[in-house]
Motif scaffolding. Structure first.
Motif, PDB file in Angstrom:
ATOM      1  N   UNK A 200    -103.108  24.595  -9.872  1.00  0.00           N
ATOM      2  CA  UNK A 200    -102.850  23.640 -10.963  1.00  0.00           C
ATOM      3  C   UNK A 200    -101.806  24.191 -11.932  1.00  0.00           C
ATOM      4  N   UNK A 201    -101.934  25.470 -12.285  1.00  0.00           N
ATOM      5  CA  UNK A 201    -100.973  26.084 -13.208  1.00  0.00           C
ATOM      6  C   UNK A 201     -99.583  26.159 -12.579  1.00  0.00           C
ATOM      7  N   UNK A 202     -99.526  26.504 -11.316  1.00  0.00           N
ATOM      8  CA  UNK A 202     -98.233  26.608 -10.638  1.00  0.00           C
ATOM      9  C   UNK A 202     -97.576  25.234 -10.497  1.00  0.00           C
ATOM     10  N   UNK A 203     -98.368  24.230 -10.166  1.00  0.00           N
ATOM     11  CA  UNK A 203     -97.828  22.868 -10.045  1.00  0.00           C
ATOM     12  C   UNK A 203     -97.303  22.376 -11.379  1.00  0.00           C
ATOM     13  N   UNK A 204     -98.013  22.715 -12.459  1.00  0.00           N
ATOM     14  CA  UNK A 204     -97.569  22.312 -13.793  1.00  0.00           C
ATOM     15  C   UNK A 204     -96.244  22.961 -14.163  1.00  0.00           C
ATOM     16  N   UNK A 205     -95.926  24.085 -13.502  1.00  0.00           N
ATOM     17  CA  UNK A 205     -94.651  24.772 -13.753  1.00  0.00           C
ATOM     18  C   UNK A 205     -93.568  24.364 -12.759  1.00  0.00           C
ATOM     19  N   UNK A 206     -93.872  23.361 -11.926  1.00  0.00           N
ATOM     20  CA  UNK A 206     -92.845  22.806 -11.049  1.00  0.00           C
ATOM     21  C   UNK A 206     -92.824  23.353  -9.637  1.00  0.00           C
ATOM     22  N   UNK A 207     -93.862  24.091  -9.238  1.00  0.00           N
ATOM     23  CA  UNK A 207     -93.898  24.633  -7.883  1.00  0.00           C
ATOM     24  C   UNK A 207     -94.743  23.755  -6.958  1.00  0.00           C
ATOM     25  N   UNK A 208     -94.431  23.816  -5.681  1.00  0.00           N
ATOM     26  CA  UNK A 208     -95.266  23.185  -4.654  1.00  0.00           C
ATOM     27  C   UNK A 208     -96.191  24.265  -4.115  1.00  0.00           C
ATOM     28  N   UNK A 209     -97.456  23.947  -3.900  1.00  0.00           N
ATOM     29  CA  UNK A 209     -98.421  24.981  -3.522  1.00  0.00           C
ATOM     30  C   UNK A 209     -99.270  24.575  -2.324  1.00  0.00           C
ATOM     31  N   UNK A 210     -99.770  25.600  -1.659  1.00  0.00           N
ATOM     32  CA  UNK A 210    -100.833  25.478  -0.667  1.00  0.00           C
ATOM     33  C   UNK A 210    -101.778  26.642  -0.886  1.00  0.00           C
ATOM     34  N   UNK A 211    -103.036  26.486  -0.468  1.00  0.00           N
ATOM     35  CA  UNK A 211    -104.016  27.550  -0.626  1.00  0.00           C
ATOM     36  C   UNK A 211    -104.722  27.821   0.699  1.00  0.00           C
ATOM     37  N   UNK A 212    -104.979  29.092   0.953  1.00  0.00           N
ATOM     38  CA  UNK A 212    -105.794  29.522   2.085  1.00  0.00           C
ATOM     39  C   UNK A 212    -106.910  30.396   1.540  1.00  0.00           C
ATOM     40  N   UNK A 213    -108.082  30.327   2.182  1.00  0.00           N
ATOM     41  CA  UNK A 213    -109.260  31.006   1.655  1.00  0.00           C
ATOM     42  C   UNK A 213    -109.771  32.127   2.566  1.00  0.00           C
ATOM     43  N   UNK A 214    -109.148  32.302   3.718  1.00  0.00           N
ATOM     44  CA  UNK A 214    -109.539  33.355   4.652  1.00  0.00           C
ATOM     45  C   UNK A 214    -108.295  34.088   5.149  1.00  0.00           C
ATOM     46  N   UNK A 215    -108.415  35.394   5.288  1.00  0.00           N
ATOM     47  CA  UNK A 215    -107.271  36.190   5.712  1.00  0.00           C
ATOM     48  C   UNK A 215    -106.794  35.879   7.110  1.00  0.00           C
ATOM     49  N   UNK A 216    -107.691  35.468   7.967  1.00  0.00           N
ATOM     50  CA  UNK A 216    -107.351  35.258   9.372  1.00  0.00           C
ATOM     51  C   UNK A 216    -106.350  34.123   9.565  1.00  0.00           C
ATOM     52  N   UNK A 217    -106.232  33.237   8.565  1.00  0.00           N
ATOM     53  CA  UNK A 217    -105.342  32.079   8.676  1.00  0.00           C
ATOM     54  C   UNK A 217    -103.907  32.384   8.253  1.00  0.00           C
ATOM     55  N   UNK A 218    -103.705  33.489   7.573  1.00  0.00           N
ATOM     56  CA  UNK A 218    -102.470  33.684   6.807  1.00  0.00           C
ATOM     57  C   UNK A 218    -101.228  33.873   7.670  1.00  0.00           C
ATOM     58  N   UNK A 219    -101.275  34.775   8.629  1.00  0.00           N
ATOM     59  CA  UNK A 219    -100.070  35.127   9.384  1.00  0.00           C
ATOM     60  C   UNK A 219     -99.462  33.909  10.072  1.00  0.00           C
TER      61      UNK A 219
END
Length: 230
Positions: A19-38
């Motif tokens: 929410x804070x990043x979007x308010x500053x004009x960024x597009x975001x995605x979130x991941x909650x587990x390390x196995x998904x990242x790479x």
């Protein structure tokens, strides 16, 4: 619009950070587990990653090291473990910055902006001289991909190491003081010691030696700083 990946297993904190990043004009995605990242990073090529150290599946430190094998995307590590700080301060894992929990989300956004600025802007007080064909054969810097080669051999550099080499290579023979290097690389006015610059230089020299054992590129100038000469 720059794309930020937030990797955080606390869903509520990840959502607030987005929410804070979007308010500053960024597009975001979130991941909650390390196995998904790479796999996600390879598919989406984010502008920056906020990477928590403690994650289910695969920890953030291991992920940072693995990402550095194929990408120089800026990475800010987030940690709540005091014993992680010494390793992260040295940025030995290839990260560009670190944040300790608990932290202000305004500070997180400020750190994101600072790291992105360092990656996007070449310092104004460093003017690149023309490079001869002979020099091109010795050292080649691909700023678009943060890739460097020495006499045709790939150098596995962190983003900070690449930035320092880029500055030194901009004007071969010119001596840069530690203060000048600190100002150019850490443009967020972060307080770092001169020993941090010495540490980065030491690591650069080691990586040069690994691919060209008998070739010295960065020279110390007693009482003044460092210069690059072919």
């Amino acid at each position: 619009m720059e794309h930020i990946l937030v990797v955080e297993d606390e869903v509520q904190l990840a959502t607030l950070t987005e929410d804070y990043l979007k308010a500053s004009g960024y597009r975001t995605d979130a991941l909650y587990e390390g196995i998904q990242v790479i796999e996600w990073v390879k598919a989406n090529d984010p502008a920056l990653i906020l990477l928590d150290c403690m994650l289910p599946g695969k920890d953030g430190v291991s992920l940072c090291r693995e990402i550095r094998t194929f990408s120089n995307v800026p990475i800010i590590m987030v940690t709540a473990k005091i014993d992680e700080v010494d390793r992260l301060v040295g940025l030995e894992i290839g990260a560009d910055d670190y944040i300790c929990k608990p932290c202000s989300l305004r500070e997180v956004v400020a750190r994101v902006k600072a790291v992105l600025r360092r990656h996007a802007v070449i310092p104004e007080n460093f003017i690149q001289d023309p490079v001869s064909e002979e020099q091109e054969e010795v050292l080649h810097l691909d700023k678009a991909r943060f890739k460097a080669t020495l006499k045709g051999s790939d150098l596995d550099l962190t983003a900070v190491e690449f930035a320092m080499l880029d500055i030194l290579a901009a004007s071969p023979g010119r001596v840069y003081s530690r203060a000048q290097l600190m100002e150019a690389i850490y443009r967020d006015n972060r307080i770092v010691s001169e020993r941090t610059i010495d540490s980065h230089i030491k690591k650069l020299r080691k990586k040069f030696t690994e691919v060209q054992p008998d070739y010295e590129l960065i020279h110390s100038v007693y009482g003044a700083g460092y210069k690059l000469e072919y």
